[in-house]
Write a protein that holds these residues in place. Structure first.
Motif, PDB file in Angstrom:
ATOM      1  N   ASP A  54       0.720  -1.202   0.066  1.00 51.18           N
ATOM      2  CA  ASP A  54      -0.108   0.036   0.032  1.00 51.18           C
ATOM      3  C   ASP A  54       0.668   1.051  -0.086  1.00 51.18           C
ATOM      4  O   ASP A  54       0.286   2.198   0.387  1.00 51.18           O
ATOM      5  N   VAL A  55       2.090   1.308  -0.307  1.00 54.40           N
ATOM      6  CA  VAL A  55       2.847   2.355  -0.291  1.00 54.40           C
ATOM      7  C   VAL A  55       3.786   2.379  -1.519  1.00 54.40           C
ATOM      8  O   VAL A  55       4.319   1.667  -2.081  1.00 54.40           O
ATOM      9  N   VAL A  56       3.823   3.943  -2.093  1.00 53.32           N
ATOM     10  CA  VAL A  56       4.771   4.010  -3.240  1.00 53.32           C
ATOM     11  C   VAL A  56       5.414   5.319  -3.050  1.00 53.32           C
ATOM     12  O   VAL A  56       5.227   6.386  -2.340  1.00 53.32           O
ATOM     13  N   VAL A  57       6.663   5.318  -3.590  1.00 57.29           N
ATOM     14  CA  VAL A  57       7.551   6.420  -3.517  1.00 57.29           C
ATOM     15  C   VAL A  57       7.473   7.230  -4.768  1.00 57.29           C
ATOM     16  O   VAL A  57       7.666   6.600  -6.039  1.00 57.29           O
ATOM     17  N   LEU A  58       7.069   8.403  -4.857  1.00 53.80           N
ATOM     18  CA  LEU A  58       7.065   9.200  -6.056  1.00 53.80           C
ATOM     19  C   LEU A  58       8.103  10.067  -6.061  1.00 53.80           C
ATOM     20  O   LEU A  58       8.413  10.963  -5.144  1.00 53.80           O
ATOM     21  N   ALA A  59       9.296   9.687  -6.914  1.00 52.42           N
ATOM     22  CA  ALA A  59      10.611  10.317  -6.407  1.00 52.42           C
ATOM     23  C   ALA A  59      10.794  11.662  -7.655  1.00 52.42           C
ATOM     24  O   ALA A  59      10.729  11.356  -8.904  1.00 52.42           O
ATOM     25  N   ILE A  60      11.163  12.667  -7.211  1.00 59.87           N
ATOM     26  CA  ILE A  60      11.763  13.651  -7.919  1.00 59.87           C
ATOM     27  C   ILE A  60      13.056  13.628  -7.991  1.00 59.87           C
ATOM     28  O   ILE A  60      14.064  14.161  -7.277  1.00 59.87           O
ATOM     29  N   ASP A  61      13.598  12.884  -9.178  1.00 56.94           N
ATOM     30  CA  ASP A  61      14.724  12.265  -9.200  1.00 56.94           C
ATOM     31  C   ASP A  61      15.656  13.479 -10.068  1.00 56.94           C
ATOM     32  O   ASP A  61      15.248  14.498 -10.592  1.00 56.94           O
ATOM     33  N   ASP A  62      16.984  13.015 -10.164  1.00 51.53           N
ATOM     34  CA  ASP A  62      17.778  13.925 -11.060  1.00 51.53           C
ATOM     35  C   ASP A  62      17.350  14.363 -12.578  1.00 51.53           C
ATOM     36  O   ASP A  62      17.188  15.707 -12.584  1.00 51.53           O
ATOM     37  N   ARG A  63      16.646  13.469 -13.220  1.00 53.90           N
ATOM     38  CA  ARG A  63      16.171  13.785 -14.480  1.00 53.90           C
ATOM     39  C   ARG A  63      14.804  14.682 -14.378  1.00 53.90           C
ATOM     40  O   ARG A  63      15.070  15.467 -15.031  1.00 53.90           O
ATOM     41  N   PHE A 252       4.220   8.697  -1.208  1.00 55.42           N
ATOM     42  CA  PHE A 252       5.371   9.524  -0.381  1.00 55.42           C
ATOM     43  C   PHE A 252       6.010  10.289  -1.746  1.00 55.42           C
ATOM     44  O   PHE A 252       6.734   9.745  -2.499  1.00 55.42           O
ATOM     45  N   VAL A 253       5.946  11.778  -1.617  1.00 57.18           N
ATOM     46  CA  VAL A 253       6.415  12.465  -2.811  1.00 57.18           C
ATOM     47  C   VAL A 253       7.846  12.973  -2.145  1.00 57.18           C
ATOM     48  O   VAL A 253       7.653  13.570  -1.083  1.00 57.18           O
ATOM     49  N   GLY A 254       8.805  12.972  -2.652  1.00 56.34           N
ATOM     50  CA  GLY A 254       9.811  13.723  -2.331  1.00 56.34           C
ATOM     51  C   GLY A 254      11.100  13.723  -3.184  1.00 56.34           C
ATOM     52  O   GLY A 254      11.167  13.019  -4.166  1.00 56.34           O
ATOM     53  N   VAL A 255      12.151  14.555  -2.739  1.00 53.90           N
ATOM     54  CA  VAL A 255      13.059  14.645  -3.788  1.00 53.90           C
ATOM     55  C   VAL A 255      14.374  13.479  -3.525  1.00 53.90           C
ATOM     56  O   VAL A 255      14.529  13.204  -2.449  1.00 53.90           O
ATOM     57  N   THR A 256      14.705  12.739  -4.511  1.00 52.79           N
ATOM     58  CA  THR A 256      15.743  11.965  -4.276  1.00 52.79           C
ATOM     59  C   THR A 256      16.824  11.998  -5.297  1.00 52.79           C
ATOM     60  O   THR A 256      18.015  11.505  -5.197  1.00 52.79           O
ATOM     61  N   ALA A 257      16.898  13.339  -6.002  1.00 46.65           N
ATOM     62  CA  ALA A 257      18.060  13.668  -6.710  1.00 46.65           C
ATOM     63  C   ALA A 257      19.459  13.732  -5.863  1.00 46.65           C
ATOM     64  O   ALA A 257      19.205  14.737  -4.741  1.00 46.65           O
ATOM     65  N   LEU A 258      20.329  13.358  -6.356  1.00 51.35           N
ATOM     66  CA  LEU A 258      21.590  13.303  -5.311  1.00 51.35           C
ATOM     67  C   LEU A 258      21.767  14.759  -5.344  1.00 51.35           C
ATOM     68  O   LEU A 258      22.591  15.112  -4.475  1.00 51.35           O
ATOM     69  N   SER A 259      21.942  15.579  -6.496  1.00 49.54           N
ATOM     70  CA  SER A 259      22.484  17.050  -6.530  1.00 49.54           C
ATOM     71  C   SER A 259      21.663  17.734  -5.575  1.00 49.54           C
ATOM     72  O   SER A 259      22.131  18.927  -5.334  1.00 49.54           O
ATOM     73  N   ALA A 260      20.346  17.475  -5.135  1.00 46.31           N
ATOM     74  CA  ALA A 260      19.464  18.390  -4.644  1.00 46.31           C
ATOM     75  C   ALA A 260      19.343  18.115  -3.066  1.00 46.31           C
ATOM     76  O   ALA A 260      18.806  18.997  -2.435  1.00 46.31           O
ATOM     77  N   ILE A 261      19.548  17.186  -2.624  1.00 38.68           N
ATOM     78  CA  ILE A 261      19.112  16.739  -1.243  1.00 38.68           C
ATOM     79  C   ILE A 261      20.234  16.417  -0.261  1.00 38.68           C
ATOM     80  O   ILE A 261      21.266  16.025  -0.734  1.00 38.68           O
ATOM     81  N   MET A 278      20.291   6.156   1.472  1.00 41.94           N
ATOM     82  CA  MET A 278      18.782   6.109   1.223  1.00 41.94           C
ATOM     83  C   MET A 278      18.104   7.692   1.245  1.00 41.94           C
ATOM     84  O   MET A 278      18.300   8.486   2.198  1.00 41.94           O
ATOM     85  N   PRO A 279      17.455   8.160   0.360  1.00 50.44           N
ATOM     86  CA  PRO A 279      16.638   9.450   0.593  1.00 50.44           C
ATOM     87  C   PRO A 279      15.866   9.499   1.725  1.00 50.44           C
ATOM     88  O   PRO A 279      15.201   8.299   1.906  1.00 50.44           O
ATOM     89  N   GLY A 280      15.563  10.560   2.310  1.00 48.46           N
ATOM     90  CA  GLY A 280      14.576  10.808   3.349  1.00 48.46           C
ATOM     91  C   GLY A 280      13.219  10.265   2.895  1.00 48.46           C
ATOM     92  O   GLY A 280      12.630   9.491   3.578  1.00 48.46           O
ATOM     93  N   VAL A 281      12.674  10.653   1.870  1.00 45.63           N
ATOM     94  CA  VAL A 281      11.359  10.283   1.127  1.00 45.63           C
ATOM     95  C   VAL A 281      11.257   8.753   1.371  1.00 45.63           C
ATOM     96  O   VAL A 281      10.211   8.249   1.965  1.00 45.63           O
ATOM     97  N   GLU A 282      12.224   8.026   0.895  1.00 48.15           N
ATOM     98  CA  GLU A 282      12.152   6.747   0.933  1.00 48.15           C
ATOM     99  C   GLU A 282      12.232   5.995   2.355  1.00 48.15           C
ATOM    100  O   GLU A 282      11.583   4.979   2.951  1.00 48.15           O
ATOM    101  N   ILE A 283      12.887   6.814   3.277  1.00 48.42           N
ATOM    102  CA  ILE A 283      13.160   6.164   4.738  1.00 48.42           C
ATOM    103  C   ILE A 283      11.611   6.401   5.347  1.00 48.42           C
ATOM    104  O   ILE A 283      11.190   5.436   6.103  1.00 48.42           O
ATOM    105  N   HIS A 284      10.978   7.266   4.836  1.00 48.29           N
ATOM    106  CA  HIS A 284       9.449   7.682   5.650  1.00 48.29           C
ATOM    107  C   HIS A 284       8.552   6.459   4.927  1.00 48.29           C
ATOM    108  O   HIS A 284       7.732   6.293   5.760  1.00 48.29           O
TER     109      HIS A 284
END
Ligand code: ADP
Length: 625
Positions: A54-63, A252-261, A278-284
């Protein structure tokens, strides 16, 4: 019995000291690091990658960031995401982005409008660094959010690996639950999060989490790929493909881009599954998944490892004490294995038992008791063996030395009873019996004294006496023997030295040297005794013209039972014990014996004694000799 009690006490003390040391070290960075590493290791062994339902990470990644104007375009991106999601729609949308600052008016308006359409919206808030309050999102966003959740994690202790999050944080008197917990509450349609000092409750779920420990919750990280991750760029490009994955779920929506977080953290899984923190959003999302699975790793109370350490150490000490040999060693090995296995077994039952204290207490106790046993207990055994051997030797000595006077007494008394003889002869035999019995008594007393001296049980009975008088008395006693062998006894007392020491023992010593000189010389020779005073010492030199000995033999002379070959061949009876006793007596007086000898030319035995001041004359209680 007293020895056994003392040994038992020492084993107990070792067990206690081992436990104390182990527990104290377990509270330092070293112990904590060990516990952390073991936890991570066990964690990786059991981690599974069962797909989260029941959980999905929506990642604002580098691209995504590159294509959508970087962080400056973040609000616009979020607005697009929310607008797109509205078509799914998810059950809860938790946004792990700090929106506390105000953005461009257009962007804020677009984001507000998107939030207004979103159900189950949870927004992140961060604490001001000084803990004075919360950086909440500005008013329009707040009003659309159904909850605000903090995004703090709990790294360590003593390292930067994230094993736990904190469920509750308070700043500026305002309490905030964790973002993942609020998302969980909304996903279960609950209105309240209840808490007690020991747990946190959301609808039917009870999360064990102590208030006094900072409300920690261990995250049961699922393996790589368990939580689906969708790039925002993909969602926006192909919503029809991705939206079904999010319908009715918690996103869970959050930034996973290496350059930004900056909030990427290592987790216990990191070394095994990926080489990036691991990016914070994924930890949550993982924390949410932990709650959703409903099984929690709970730290055992602090007392548990202490008690386990104590039990293992004392059981080991008891095994060493009560079970000598292999049964004991087997039990100790079993206990060591148990100390290592306990944390593993606890872990399988989802209890985290800090392993350092029990494991190190087991090792310390095992090594401490083992070393003590081998060093000291064995030494005690060796000592009692040695004592036994000494008493055996003593027994032989007594038996042998007593035989000579006994034979004389026996012979004389037999003559007396069998034959009629003149009074003069009877008197002579009577005197002989008397003097030989006295000799016997003297030998027994001297022997017992020497035994006690060498066992450290007797003090010397120090009295003042004159060196000349000592020599005279020895010469008087040895005269008969010398006469029988036709050996001339000479003496020269150069100084009228006054000595102090145990006169009886010293007489025994000097008498032995003189009788040896007579025994190991042939008739027609002389034995000469000289007394000299040299500085603070008095030297008694006994010189003979007898069989002598080689330098190698001189070195072995004071060993118990040692006799030179020539002495044995000479036909003189002996035990090889006399000189070892003489040596002990002289050593006890702070003196030494010097031997000069030449084969077939003769020997000089010199007894060198310090002139000790009379410390405690004690003549009373001395047996008649
Ligand atoms: P014992 O005379 O009963 O054998 P001792 O301990 O008095 O025992 O002496 C040990 C050995 O030392 C003697 O057996 C003998 O070999 C040697 N020894 C002692 N005194 C002399 C001496 N004056 N001349 C030669 N050998 C000696």
């Amino acid at each position: 019995m007293r020895w056994a009690q003392r040994t038992g006490l020492v084993f107990g003390a070792i067990a206690l000291a081992s436990t104390l040391a182990a527990v104290l070290i377990s509270w330092t960075a070293l112990g904590a690091q060990f516990d952390n590493n073991v936890y991570d290791f066990l964690f990786r062994l059991q981690a599974d990658a069962t797909p989260a339902r029941d959980v999905v990470v929506l990642a604002i990644d580098d691209r995504t960031l590159v294509e959508r104007g970087g962080l400056r375009g973040l609000r616009r991106t979020l607005a697009d995401v929310l607008n797109t999601l509205a078509a799914a729609p998810p059950k809860v949308v938790a946004i792990d982005v700090n929106l506390a600052d105000t953005g461009g008016a257009d962007d804020d308006a677009a984001l507000s409008a998107a939030m207004a359409r979103t159900r189950g919206l949870v927004l992140a808030c961060e604490m001001f660094q000084d803990g004075s309050g919360w950086q909440d999102p500005p008013a329009p966003f707040r009003t659309y959010a159904e909850a605000l959740g903090h995004v703090s994690t709990l790294p360590g202790p003593f390292d930067e690996i994230n094993r736990r999050i904190t469920l509750e944080r308070v700043a500026g008197r305002q309490r905030r639950w964790a973002l993942s917990l609020e998302a969980f509450r909304l996903s279960r349609n609950a209105t309240e999060i209840d808490s007690s000092p020991t747990d946190v409750r959301v609808s039917a779920l009870v999360i064990p989490s102590r208030w006094d420990e900072g409300r920690p919750m261990r995250v049961d990280y699922a393996g790589a790929g368990a939580i689906p991750q969708i790039a925002v760029r993909d969602l926006l490009a192909r919503p029809q493909d991705k939206l079904p994955l999010m319908r009715g779920r918690v996103v869970f929506v959050g930034v996973t881009a290496l350059s930004a977080i900056k909030d990427r953290l290592f987790t216990p899984l990191t070394p095994a599954s990926m080489n990036l923190p691991m990016p914070g959003v994924e930890i949550h999302a993982q924390a949410f998944n932990t709650m959703s699975r409903g099984r929690f790793f709970v730290d055992t109370p602090l007392a548990v490892p202490v008690v386990v350490a104590l039990v293992v150490s004392f059981a080991m000490a008891a095994a060493f004490f009560f079970l000598p040999g292999w049964p004991g060693y087997t039990l100790v090995a079993g206990l060591a294995v148990a100390a290592h296995a306990a944390p593993v077994l606890f872990f399988h039952a989802h209890h985290v038992l800090a392993p350092f204290a029990p494991v190190s207490a087991a090792w310390l106790s095992m090594m401490g008791c083992g070393v003590w046993q081998s060093l000291f207990v064995r030494r005690q055994l060796a000592r009692s063996e040695h004592d036994r051997a000494r008493y055996q030797q003593a027994f032989h000595f007594v038996a042998h030395e007593l035989r000579t006077p006994l034979t004389a007494i026996q012979g004389s008394s037999e003559l007396l009873s069998r034959y009629n003889m003149p009074d003069e002869k009877r008197k002579q035999l009577g005197e002989m019996i008397n003097s030989e019995s006295k000799r016997l008594a003297r030998m027994i007393t001297t022997f017992l004294d020497v035994e006690r001296l060498s066992a450290g049980q007797m003090e010397l009975r120090v009295v003042p006496f004159s060196a000349g008088e000592l020599v005279e008395s020895c010469l008087g006693r040895a005269a008969g023997l010398a006469e029988r062998k036709k050996i001339r006894l000479e003496s020269e007392i150069q100084a009228a030295a006054e000595l102090s020491g145990d006169r009886e023992l010293l007489e025994y010593a000097l008498y032995n040297l003189i009788t040896n000189a007579v025994k190991y010389s042939s008739s027609g020779t002389f034995v000469r005794i000289e007394v000299r005073r040299v500085g603070g010492r008095v030297e008694f030199a006994v010189q003979d013209q007898g069989i002598g000995m080689s330098q190698d033999e001189v070195k072995l002379l004071f060993r118990k039972f040692y006799r030179t070959q020539r002495a044995v061949q000479s036909g003189e009876t002996g035990t090889g014990l006399g000189l070892s006793i003489v040596d002990q007596i002289v050593t006890h007086h702070g003196g030494r014996i010097q031997v000069r000898s030449e084969l077939n030319r003769g020997s000089v035995f010199t007894m060198i004694l310090p002139i000790v001041p009379v410390s405690r004359p004690r003549e009373e209680g001395r047996d008649a000799r």
